[in-house]
Design an enzyme around this catalytic site. Structure first.
Site, PDB file in Angstrom:
ATOM      1  CG  HIS A 211      34.450  54.709  40.976  1.00  0.00           C
ATOM      2  ND1 HIS A 211      35.525  54.741  40.114  1.00  0.00           N
ATOM      3  CD2 HIS A 211      34.845  55.342  42.103  1.00  0.00           C
ATOM      4  CE1 HIS A 211      36.529  55.373  40.701  1.00  0.00           C
ATOM      5  NE2 HIS A 211      36.138  55.745  41.903  1.00  0.00           N
TER       6      HIS A 211
ATOM      7  CE1 TYR B 131      30.026  46.255  35.721  1.00  0.00           C
ATOM      8  CE2 TYR B 131      30.662  47.860  34.068  1.00  0.00           C
ATOM      9  CZ  TYR B 131      29.717  47.038  34.638  1.00  0.00           C
ATOM     10  OH  TYR B 131      28.445  46.999  34.114  1.00  0.00           O
ATOM     11  CG  HIS B 132      36.041  51.679  38.197  1.00  0.00           C
ATOM     12  ND1 HIS B 132      35.601  52.953  37.891  1.00  0.00           N
ATOM     13  CD2 HIS B 132      36.276  51.070  37.006  1.00  0.00           C
ATOM     14  CE1 HIS B 132      35.558  53.109  36.581  1.00  0.00           C
ATOM     15  NE2 HIS B 132      35.957  51.977  36.019  1.00  0.00           N
ATOM     16  N   PRO B 133      36.290  48.108  41.696  1.00  0.00           N
ATOM     17  CG  PRO B 133      36.135  45.784  41.923  1.00  0.00           C
ATOM     18  CD  PRO B 133      35.897  46.894  40.939  1.00  0.00           C
TER      19      PRO B 133
END
Length: 538
Positions: A294, A473-475
């Protein structure tokens, strides 16, 4: 040489849960390997202290992507937790499960047991929601979730009112019947301290005699007996150590480190492995592929009313909130910077929300080197409205850059690499401006500071978000789950296709990203994964 029933690589959001669940009945021995150290640090436990961990190599992997054409050539900073609790120990603590449709799509893609109806009971089992139990929320579980509605900054109420004026509904619970609308975020804290996966799951498990934790233990290779995962080699205190698994090796190292470890162990694209002289144990083209993330950006405003800037910037304000936190575990330091937010559609044709909002009652236009400037906001009253895309179509990859496990892998994010992602973000930033123009906010805004009123045309807006956007920070999805070995890395029971006694249990298995923050989904993946492992070893 040590032997355990199960070896869990990674004590992060999923790994902490797996270790707790597998050890609970006392039948199995569990070895947990964590590359980082303890989470017992002041700025880890203090919720707003995560600004201090943003670049801290003691607790953060500090990954950097390759220079990204979609981000104006910027090499994006990717913080990932390198300590007990993983990224749940350094994140912004917002508790969002994701949309029911996200999980239903996982199941519809050939992954039985992963629909929202399957996962909702699991969420309710491990949650302890301060708002109380209902058909959606759980109460009494190990993971405490704070209901912030009585604690928010007054400006957040103006944001909510502006959202309603802009046509959004007021949503009392983003983890309830629907996600759409504006509301107050629930966060993973308890009594003013961060409630990480370590605090909720791992530390209770560590009290059991059948659990052994090794910190500062960098897994370097999964060991095989034929096609069966037999153990793990790791570095600790400068020497190589071998640990054997009597039943299974479970990799929970996260979206970045999990594909890295698999590739170092000979599992991945054959050409890549051969280039580095790594013997191919199992050729799997999708290890490290399908990376999704994201992307977010803030619009920042100067206000005519006081914001958190006026209390968090001066020395006396820092002393005041610090004393309040130390004595009472209350005040701004006990909360996340994202107190309110929401979900909206960039156009009515979208079947469900595709963008997420974040409201921050402070601003950080003037940067400070060495830390994310949460505790050093601007010298004037300001606030920010942030947003991020929820279901981007851009895809990237993570690959090793050498056979040395200490070298960070090559992260190619490919941000905004599809026209759909660009057009959706363009519509989204226009909505943020519309939100700011509503009476509830317009009456207190003195100026738009970022990007500023000179940024007007579509081309200028696109250029701005390419220059200023970055990961939120949503990999996920670098070892994605699916029934077809030619299109996925693990099967619906999280077993690595083509191998035995090896599972992956973390956010890398997501078939696709979810609508919102990913930590809750990582934790339920740990709970579900452990449940399936126990079923298979009854």
């Amino acid at each position: 040489m040590q032997t355990s029933d199960f070896i869990v690589v990674g004590a992060g959001s999923a790994g902490s849960v797996v270790a707790e669940r597998l050890s609970a009945n006392g039948r199995f021995s569990v070895l947990v390997l964590e590359a980082g150290g303890s989470d017992r640090r002041f700025y880890v436990q203090m919720p707003l202290g995560y600004g201090k961990t943003f670049f801290d190599p003691a607790v953060n992997w500090n990954y950097r992507t390759e220079p990204d054409p979609g981000l104006n050539g910027n090499a994006d900073h990717w913080p990932r937790g390198k300590l007990l609790g993983g990224s749940s120990s350094i994140n912004a603590m917002v508790w969002i499960r994701g949309a029911a449709e996200d999980y239903d799509a996982w199941a519809a893609a050939g992954n039985p047991g992963w629909a929202y109806a399957d996962l909702l009971p699991l969420f309710r089992q491990f949650e302890d929601n301060e708002a109380g139990a209902d058909q959606w929320r759980g109460r009494g579980g190990p993971l405490h979730i704070t209901d912030n509605r009585a604690r928010i900054h007054p400006l957040t109420q103006r944001f909510l009112k502006a959202g309603i004026e802009a046509g959004l509904t007021l949503n009392q619970d983003f983890n309830g019947a629907a996600q759409e609308g504006v509301g107050i975020y629930q966060i993973t804290t308890r009594n003013g301290r961060r409630m990480s996966a370590s605090r909720a799951f791992l530390r209770p498990a560590m009290k059991r005699a059948n659990v052994r934790l090794e910190t500062h233990a960098l897994a370097t290779k999964i060991l095989f007996d034929g096609r069966r995962a037999a153990g793990v080699e790791y570095l600790r205190n400068g020497r190589a150590v071998t640990a054997l698994a009597g039943r299974e090796v479970i990799v929970s190292a996260g979206t970045v480190a999990t594909p890295q470890l698999l590739q170092l162990s000979g599992i991945g694209p054959a050409g890549l492995l051969q280039r580095f002289g790594i013997p191919v144990v199992h050729a799997s083209a999708h290890v490290g592929e399908n990376l999704q993330d994201h992307l977010g950006i803030n619009y920042t405003y100067k206000a005519s009313l006081p914001t958190l800037n006026q209390i968090l910037r001066p020395w006396w304000g820092k002393l005041l909130v610090g004393t309040q936190y130390l004595l009472l575990r209350r005040g701004p330091l006990s909360m996340s910077m994202n107190q309110g937010g929401g979900f909206f559609r960039t156009d009515p044709g979208q079947p469900r929300p595709n963008m997420q909002l974040y409201f921050q009652a402070f601003s950080t236009v003037i940067p400070r080197l060495g830390e994310r400037p949460i505790l050093s906001p601007d010298p004037w009253p300001g606030f920010s409205i942030g947003l991020s895309n929820c279901r981007p179509t851009s895809r990237g990859s993570i690959t090793i850059r050498s056979p040395d496990p200490r070298d960070h892998p090559r992260i190619v994010a490919n941000a905004y690499s599809t026209e759909r992602d660009v057009s959706e973000m363009l519509a989204a930033v226009k909505f943020v401006r519309r939100l700011a123009s509503m009476p509830a906010l317009a009456g207190i805004i003195e100026a738009e500071m970022l990007p500023g009123p000179a940024c007007l045309t579509d081309d200028e807006l696109v250029a701005d978000f390419r220059a200023r956007s970055g990961t939120v920070y949503h990999p996920v999805s670098t070892c994605r789950m699916g029934p077809d070995p030619s299109r996925s890395v693990v099967d619906p029971r999280l077993k690595v296709h083509g191998l035995s006694s090896l599972r992956i249990v973390d956010a890398s298995i997501f078939p696709d990203s979810i609508t919102g923050n990913t930590n809750a989904a990582a934790i339920v993946t740990g709970w579900k994964g452990a449940q399936m492992i126990l079923e298979d070893w009854q």
